[in-house]
Design an enzyme around this catalytic site. Structure first.
Site, PDB file in Angstrom:
ATOM      1  N   ASP A   1       9.560   9.938 -13.030  1.00  0.00           N
ATOM      2  CA  ASP A   1      10.081   9.066 -11.821  1.00  0.00           C
ATOM      3  C   ASP A   1      10.312   7.453 -12.445  1.00  0.00           C
ATOM      4  OD1 ASP A   1      10.380   9.071  -9.079  1.00  0.00           O
ATOM      5  OD2 ASP A   1       8.531   8.003  -8.662  1.00  0.00           O
TER       6      ASP A   1
ATOM      7  N   TYR B   1      -1.327   6.616  -2.405  1.00  0.00           N
ATOM      8  CA  TYR B   1      -2.849   6.863  -3.114  1.00  0.00           C
ATOM      9  C   TYR B   1      -3.656   5.546  -3.142  1.00  0.00           C
ATOM     10  CZ  TYR B   1       0.272  10.327  -4.611  1.00  0.00           C
ATOM     11  OH  TYR B   1       1.110  11.651  -4.682  1.00  0.00           O
TER      12      TYR B   1
ATOM     13  N   SER C   1      -4.165   0.910  -1.792  1.00  0.00           N
ATOM     14  CA  SER C   1      -3.494  -0.545  -1.547  1.00  0.00           C
ATOM     15  C   SER C   1      -4.040  -1.351  -2.600  1.00  0.00           C
ATOM     16  CB  SER C   1      -3.949  -1.013  -0.290  1.00  0.00           C
ATOM     17  OG  SER C   1      -5.443  -0.422  -0.159  1.00  0.00           O
TER      18      SER C   1
ATOM     19  N   SER D   1       0.829  -1.287   0.116  1.00  0.00           N
ATOM     20  CA  SER D   1       0.058   0.085   0.059  1.00  0.00           C
ATOM     21  C   SER D   1       0.736   1.303   0.049  1.00  0.00           C
ATOM     22  CB  SER D   1      -0.999   0.219   1.360  1.00  0.00           C
ATOM     23  OG  SER D   1      -0.043   0.003   2.431  1.00  0.00           O
ATOM     24  N   GLY D   2       0.324   2.321  -0.728  1.00  0.00           N
ATOM     25  CA  GLY D   2       0.956   3.517  -0.465  1.00  0.00           C
ATOM     26  C   GLY D   2       0.102   4.756  -0.284  1.00  0.00           C
TER      27      GLY D   2
END
Length: 360
Positions: free
Chosen positions: A150, A35, A37, A32-33
């Protein structure tokens, strides 16, 4: 979410309720991050292992709502072997009024380039194939006027056959905090974007490819800076300090003053830095790791470089359909972004099934 509405079922995973169509089974959390999961799942309809991402609070603010719309629009547009594409998008909501959750389904990719580099120093042929695929994907992304911003090993998914897909493009808007200290988010960033030197262009991604390629060839991070300044010092040790004409083009007074204060350094001989590497690889690195972004090689030009002679096929390096990103300059309310997003969910048409994938 096209055709008739499927039957959904609910389950709790990591203290979050997931409500997904019955075709997706055996959900298991994989990460999860900020923004959202992600769960791995088995798609009973196609027999594929997939990644299902539940966006977290997709419409909690205007920024979130626009980001949600951006991510969905980008993923829907991307149709290329070396770029992650959308297999499905769904919401359990039956109407715009109920609409609050967005789930995105993509291929489940086994490993990323980080895992691969850690395990072994790669052969030159491996490096050719991996970098060729990154550039083939970038040519496509750039042709739609999208910049990844990125690119780094953890955003490059690779399967057992060394087939590569670019992940998480066009979304990256890192906070200063995430870019501070000894962090990989910054090690692959072009100097002009890291230090806000000037308006940047698509070749910021080519700089990142140069950093990644150098790492694949040597087994070590090229510029593992401890902070912004240390990173710039490491970069200039290799590239030399910028020439006067480039410094004069920088709109930032602070940037100009700082760089003028540095001791002049010459560019290093890349052949002495990458000892034992294929001379064609070294030549390509020199064309990618150029401080002046206007002089950096483009993805399309790099694909035609002699280093990729055994892979390059001008008839099989496609460009994208035009991508309308006029929405980026629009100031809308949360509900307007939400309504646009709902329309995109409803209008989604799943990609045709790839026979090879279903057999693998």
């Amino acid at each position: 979410m096209s055709q008739e509405r499927p039957t959904f079922y609910r389950q709790e995973l990591n203290k979050t309720i997931w409500e997904v169509p019955e075709r997706y089974q055996n959900l298991s959390p994989v990460g999860s991050g900020a923004y959202g999961s992600v769960c791995a799942a088995f798609d009973t309809k196609t027999g594929l292992r997939v990644a299902v991402k539940k966006l977290s609070r997709p419409f909690q603010s205007i920024i979130h709502a626009k980001r949600t719309y951006r991510e969905l629009r980008l993923l829907k547009h991307m149709k290329h072997e070396n770029v992650i594409g959308l297999l499905d998008v769904f919401t359990p909501a039956r109407s715009l009024e109920e609409f609050n959750d967005v789930y995105l389904v993509t291929h489940l990719m086994g490993a990323d380039l980080n895992n691969i580099v850690k395990c072994q120093k790669l052969t030159d042929d491996h490096v050719q194939f991996l970098i060729y695929q990154i550039l083939r994907g970038l040519k496509y992304i750039h042709s739609a006027d999208i910049i990844h911003r990125d690119l780094k090993p953890s955003n490059l998914a690779v399967n057992e056959d060394c087939e590569l897909k670019i992940l998480d493009f066009g979304l990256a808007r890192h906070t200063d905090d995430e870019m501070t200290g000894y962090v990989a988010t910054r090690w692959y960033r072009a100097p002009e974007i890291m230090l806000n030197w000037m308006h940047y262009n698509q070749t910021v991604d080519i700089w990142s490819v140069g950093c990644i390629m150098a790492e694949l060839l040597t087994g070590r991070t090229l510029f593992p800076g401890t902070d912004h300044i240390n990173q710039l010092q490491q970069i200039m040790r290799l590239t030399g300090t910028p020439p006067a004409y480039l410094i004069n083009r920088m709109p930032s007074h602070e940037a100009r003053n700082y760089i003028q204060s540095l001791t002049q350094m010459p560019k290093m001989n890349f052949a002495n830095v990458f000892i034992g590497a294929n001379p064609l690889a070294v030549d390509l690195l020199e064309k990618m790791l150029v401080l002046d972004s206007d002089k950096r090689i483009t993805a399309a030009q790099a694909l035609a470089h002699a280093y990729f002679a055994q892979y390059h096929d001008p008839d099989d390096e496609p460009v994208a359909d035009p991508y309308d990103q006029s929405f980026e300059s629009r100031d809308l309310l949360i509900d307007e972004w939400k309504s646009l997003t709902y329309d995109e969910v409803i209008s989604f048409v799943p990609p045709p099934l790839d026979q090879e994938e279903m057999e693998s």
